[in-house]
Design an enzyme around this catalytic site. Structure first.
Site, PDB file in Angstrom:
ATOM      1  N   LYS A 111       0.837  -1.201   0.000  1.00 19.93           N
ATOM      2  CA  LYS A 111       0.000   0.000   0.000  1.00 19.93           C
ATOM      3  C   LYS A 111       0.871   1.249   0.000  1.00 19.93           C
ATOM      4  O   LYS A 111       2.041   1.210   0.387  1.00 19.93           O
ATOM      5  CB  LYS A 111      -0.903   0.021   1.248  1.00 19.93           C
ATOM      6  N   CYS A 112       0.275   2.362  -0.388  1.00 17.58           N
ATOM      7  CA  CYS A 112       0.936   3.661  -0.389  1.00 17.58           C
ATOM      8  C   CYS A 112       1.555   3.922   0.987  1.00 17.58           C
ATOM      9  O   CYS A 112       0.923   3.632   1.998  1.00 17.58           O
ATOM     10  CB  CYS A 112      -0.087   4.733  -0.716  1.00 17.58           C
ATOM     11  N   PRO A 113       2.764   4.393   1.025  1.00 17.11           N
ATOM     12  CA  PRO A 113       3.636   4.877  -0.045  1.00 17.11           C
ATOM     13  C   PRO A 113       4.681   3.857  -0.498  1.00 17.11           C
ATOM     14  O   PRO A 113       5.625   4.212  -1.199  1.00 17.11           O
ATOM     15  CB  PRO A 113       4.327   6.061   0.619  1.00 17.11           C
ATOM     16  N   ASP A 141      -1.993  -1.622  -5.581  1.00 16.30           N
ATOM     17  CA  ASP A 141      -2.558  -0.423  -4.956  1.00 16.30           C
ATOM     18  C   ASP A 141      -3.207   0.452  -6.030  1.00 16.30           C
ATOM     19  O   ASP A 141      -2.539   0.880  -6.969  1.00 16.30           O
ATOM     20  CB  ASP A 141      -1.452   0.336  -4.228  1.00 16.30           C
TER      21      ASP A 141
END
Length: 87
Positions: A20-22, A47
């Site tokens: 997932k981000c980042p 993502d």
């Protein structure tokens, strides 16, 4: 090149599926720091925000987003390194 009018096969590959981000951007940034201008990197992501995040990061750092392909698992993004990353 694979076939006429296609992007050359990237020399480097990042598997960021499940991150997932980042994290996809962080993994990409780490790889870019070890690259030379003109190198291509292919990153695979699940993502949904990765396309926007990587595109923005590439723009800020003057790299070229060559392709973004939607796949069965998510996205496959190809980036061409242009100079050294600032961020």
């Amino acid at each position: 090149m694979n076939e006429k009018n296609q992007i050359p096969t990237p020399a480097l590959h990042i598997d960021a599926k499940g991150l997932k981000c980042p994290m996809p951007v962080i993994k990409l940034q780490k790889q870019v720091r070890m690259c030379q201008p003109g190198d291509r990197i292919e990153i695979e992501c699940t993502d949904s925000g990765a396309e926007k995040d990587i595109s923005s990061w590439a723009n800020v750092n003057k790299h070229v987003l060559e392709a973004c392909e939607h796949t069965d698992f998510g996205l496959r993004i190809t980036l061409r390194v242009e100079g050294r990353s600032r961020v």
